[in-house]
Motif scaffolding. Structure first.
Motif, PDB file in Angstrom:
ATOM      1  N   GLU A  86       3.645  45.777  15.154  1.00  0.00           N
ATOM      2  CA  GLU A  86       3.022  46.643  14.143  1.00  0.00           C
ATOM      3  C   GLU A  86       3.451  48.089  14.338  1.00  0.00           C
ATOM      4  O   GLU A  86       3.776  48.793  13.384  1.00  0.00           O
ATOM      5  CB  GLU A  86       1.495  46.526  14.214  1.00  0.00           C
ATOM      6  N   HIS A  91       6.400  45.286   8.999  1.00  0.00           N
ATOM      7  CA  HIS A  91       6.408  45.121   7.539  1.00  0.00           C
ATOM      8  C   HIS A  91       7.723  45.631   6.950  1.00  0.00           C
ATOM      9  O   HIS A  91       8.261  45.044   6.021  1.00  0.00           O
ATOM     10  CB  HIS A  91       5.221  45.870   6.921  1.00  0.00           C
TER      11      HIS A  91
ATOM     12  N   GLY B 174       1.234  40.498   2.964  1.00  0.00           N
ATOM     13  CA  GLY B 174       2.308  40.402   1.987  1.00  0.00           C
ATOM     14  C   GLY B 174       2.452  41.666   1.161  1.00  0.00           C
ATOM     15  O   GLY B 174       3.562  42.060   0.801  1.00  0.00           O
ATOM     16  N   GLY B 176       1.848  44.627   2.249  1.00  0.00           N
ATOM     17  CA  GLY B 176       2.505  45.582   3.140  1.00  0.00           C
ATOM     18  C   GLY B 176       4.020  45.437   3.048  1.00  0.00           C
ATOM     19  O   GLY B 176       4.755  46.437   3.043  1.00  0.00           O
ATOM     20  N   ILE B 177       4.485  44.184   2.970  1.00  0.00           N
ATOM     21  CA  ILE B 177       5.924  43.940   2.802  1.00  0.00           C
ATOM     22  C   ILE B 177       6.386  44.423   1.431  1.00  0.00           C
ATOM     23  O   ILE B 177       7.409  45.097   1.301  1.00  0.00           O
ATOM     24  CB  ILE B 177       6.251  42.442   2.977  1.00  0.00           C
ATOM     25  N   ALA B 180       6.823  48.063   1.290  1.00  0.00           N
ATOM     26  CA  ALA B 180       8.002  48.501   2.031  1.00  0.00           C
ATOM     27  C   ALA B 180       9.301  48.130   1.310  1.00  0.00           C
ATOM     28  O   ALA B 180      10.366  48.616   1.669  1.00  0.00           O
ATOM     29  CB  ALA B 180       7.995  47.909   3.442  1.00  0.00           C
ATOM     30  N   CYS B 181       9.215  47.264   0.306  1.00  0.00           N
ATOM     31  CA  CYS B 181      10.377  46.946  -0.531  1.00  0.00           C
ATOM     32  C   CYS B 181      10.581  47.982  -1.630  1.00  0.00           C
ATOM     33  O   CYS B 181      11.613  47.992  -2.290  1.00  0.00           O
ATOM     34  CB  CYS B 181      10.209  45.574  -1.188  1.00  0.00           C
ATOM     35  N   HIS B 193      -0.601  51.451   6.656  1.00  0.00           N
ATOM     36  CA  HIS B 193       0.402  50.548   6.086  1.00  0.00           C
ATOM     37  C   HIS B 193       0.958  49.712   7.227  1.00  0.00           C
ATOM     38  O   HIS B 193       1.516  50.256   8.179  1.00  0.00           O
ATOM     39  CB  HIS B 193       1.504  51.373   5.409  1.00  0.00           C
ATOM     40  N   ALA B 194       0.774  48.407   7.149  1.00  0.00           N
ATOM     41  CA  ALA B 194       1.191  47.545   8.247  1.00  0.00           C
ATOM     42  C   ALA B 194       1.292  46.109   7.758  1.00  0.00           C
ATOM     43  O   ALA B 194       1.273  45.850   6.554  1.00  0.00           O
ATOM     44  CB  ALA B 194       0.200  47.648   9.409  1.00  0.00           C
ATOM     45  N   MET B 195       1.401  45.200   8.710  1.00  0.00           N
ATOM     46  CA  MET B 195       1.510  43.775   8.367  1.00  0.00           C
ATOM     47  C   MET B 195       0.172  43.093   8.660  1.00  0.00           C
ATOM     48  O   MET B 195      -0.639  42.876   7.785  1.00  0.00           O
ATOM     49  CB  MET B 195       2.669  43.179   9.175  1.00  0.00           C
TER      50      MET B 195
END
Lengths: 237, 321
Positions: A86, A91, B174, B176-177, B180-181, B193-195
């Motif tokens: 993390e 991410h 998801g 978060g991904i 980041a896209c 902001h994380a996973m």
């Protein structure tokens, strides 16, 4: 199925696919045509490092071998659940892997996902689910969470979830449910004529250029709303 | 409006003798999704598609006997921002933690696909989400991946997608991904902001791995300041709607290419960070390794002071966000 047995079934003994820890990578040939094979094994937890190794394979293939197909072999327990990952921005690393696959697709590389063992949540979003299409072996296991864990999180009785999942694929684990919802395009039949190699040949021959999963989910009845909601947004005044 | 922001607001008025900027003094984190959206875009410009009156709610929640929402937790539509035609979506963190279910995800995917067709100046995702909605797990997972592919398709088409993150629930899993896209990520200093959420990591590997109740630890691992210092966010803003608006306007027409050269820089940045990061999982040693001056003091600095300290690494300057 073990990835070694899978690769032998697909490519014969002559392939150069190797594992390094949880990471799989190498070149193989189908009917003489080179394919880049990569992915993970040992039910890998996908962390920053493994995401970057996979992204590297995609970038190298795009740079050195225009148009070469990519076969993404999926066996993951999901994203690594570690504070260090993390901290490092897992991410973003996963988004990067997804972006690399998107680049490959746009540059004309067919990208096929194959769940040969296990696929879970975050590890699946940036592997099989980002490919042009994702197929699976019938014995594969795909889920976000098992019913007992889901019962704990949602505070809904396990037997009720179990009963609901009998005719609603949204709730229960299972590769068949993912086929019904359009997330998995089709299952491969090792007993069919030509075996798994023929299944791969067929799979690469008819990869969709657009994301067809919502439409498939509607046609198959496992995800009835997504396609119509998308259409309604497109048509809204 | 909290007291400090109100004071800033008045100072700004006194200093410049001009009316306050739109949304000034309004906390982004304290707003509902719809309040945020209404104050963020040009006044009265939001036109919603599939509004609550359409009564489009999740059939899966109904089956579970869980209360549903007539917008399934997300508002989508078109608006203007500083006169530019934009598409917008705002996720409601108070409903299922902003979790993405079948309908919620399809609304986002429809919006993004429509943007590919209609080519607005940009798409703005006011993201607040725990990721996949576990009540409809399988459908949510596929839905998130459809959103992700739709975002990447816009990247390729050169239509900027901006993620704006500052809600109390952060942006995780998801989503978060997906964020980041995007072309750009605008994050407040109290945004995260994380996973995986800290609770999930603690439940999986124990309190020694991640103490979810240690708020300082949570923020220096996943919070806005950390992300901005590392180059994971385009802009670090105060928790103020006007600040988000100004940052979005600034970055509106600045798409990030999705080509081999750009992705090679992105790769180099992430690989360099992985290689520099000292053993362990503490942020200050990583900040120090990246060249942040006085790394230990970072948690005490406000956003303005922090902006001076972003490392001058070429990779962060050239790369990514």
């Amino acid at each position: 199925m073990l990835w070694q047995d899978l690769c032998t079934a697909l490519f014969g003994a002559e392939h150069a696919v190797q594992a390094d820890g949880d990471f799989i990578c190498g070149e193989a040939r189908l009917d003489g045509r080179p394919i880049t094979v990569f992915g993970s094994t040992n039910h890998a937890a996908v962390g920053v490092e493994l995401a970057l190794r996979q992204a590297r394979v995609v970038l190298d293939t795009v740079a050195a071998h225009p148009g070469r197909p990519l076969l993404l072999l999926v066996d993951t327990q999901g994203q690594a659940l570690r504070r260090r990952d993390e901290l490092l921005g897992i991410h973003r690393a996963m988004a990067h892997l997804g972006s690399c696959v998107e680049l490959a697709r746009r540059q004309g590389h067919p990208v096929l996902g194959l769940v040969y063992d296990q696929a879970l949540s975050g590890g699946f979003i940036t592997s099989g689910l980002i490919a042009d299409a994702c197929d699976a072996l019938p014995e594969a296991e795909i889920r976000v969470m098992r019913i007992p864990a889901m019962a704990r999180v949602t505070k809904i009785a396990e037997d009720r979830l179990q009963a609901l999942s009998a005719d609603n694929p949204v709730f229960a684990p299972g590769v068949g449910n993912y086929v019904a919802m359009g997330g998995v395009r089709r299952l491969w039949d090792a007993q069919a004529p030509g075996g798994l190699a023929q299944a791969l040949r067929d799979a690469l021959a008819d990869l969709p250029l657009q994301d067809e999963r919502a439409r498939l989910g509607a046609e198959r009845g496992g995800r009835r709303l997504a396609a119509s909601v998308i259409d309604r947004v497109l048509a809204a005044p | 409006m909290n007291a400090m922001n109100a004071m800033n607001d008045m100072n700004a008025m006194n200093a410049e003798n001009t009316p306050p900027a739109r949304g000034q003094g309004l906390s982004w984190a304290e707003c509902s999704a719809r309040e945020r959206l209404a104050a963020f875009v040009d006044e009265g410009s939001f036109h919603e598609w599939l509004p609550p009156a359409a009564r489009l709610s999740s059939p899966h929640l109904a089956l579970l006997g869980v209360p549903a929402a007539f917008d399934d937790g997300v508002a989508i539509g078109r608006a203007t921002l500083g006169g530019h035609a934009v598409f917008v979506a705002a996720q409601e963190g108070e409903f299922m933690g902003g979790g993405v279910g079948e309908v919620h995800g399809a609304k986002l995917t429809g919006l993004l696909q429509r943007a590919l067709r209609d080519r607005p100046a940009a798409v703005l995702l006011l993201a607040e989400s725990g990721g996949v909605r576990l009540h409809e797990a399988n459908a949510g997972l596929i839905a998130v991946s459809e959103v992700m592919r739709a975002v990447l398709a816009l990247r390729v088409a050169g239509i900027p997608v901006l993620a704006l993150i500052g809600g109390a629930n952060g942006c995780f899993g998801g989503m978060g991904i997906v964020a980041a896209c995007c072309d750009r990520v605008i994050l407040s200093d109290i945004g995260r902001h994380a996973m995986s959420g800290p609770e999930v990591i603690e439940a999986s590997h124990g309190v020694d791995e991640f103490d979810a109740r240690d708020r300082a630890l949570v923020w220096r691992t996943t919070g806005g300041k950390h992300r901005w210092l590392c180059g994971d966010a385009t802009a670090l803003v105060e928790d103020d709607v006007a600040a988000f608006r100004a940052a979005a306007l600034h970055w509106l027409a600045a798409p990030r290419a999705l080509d081999l050269a750009t992705l090679e820089v992105e790769h180099a940045l992430l690989a360099d960070r992985l290689q520099r990061c000292p053993p362990g999982a503490e942020a200050p040693p990583l900040w120090a390794a990246l060249g942040v001056p006085d790394a230990a003091r970072v948690p005490d600095l406000d956003a303005d002071e922090l902006r001076q300290r972003r490392p001058a690494l070429d990779l962060i300057r050239q790369g990514g966000f």
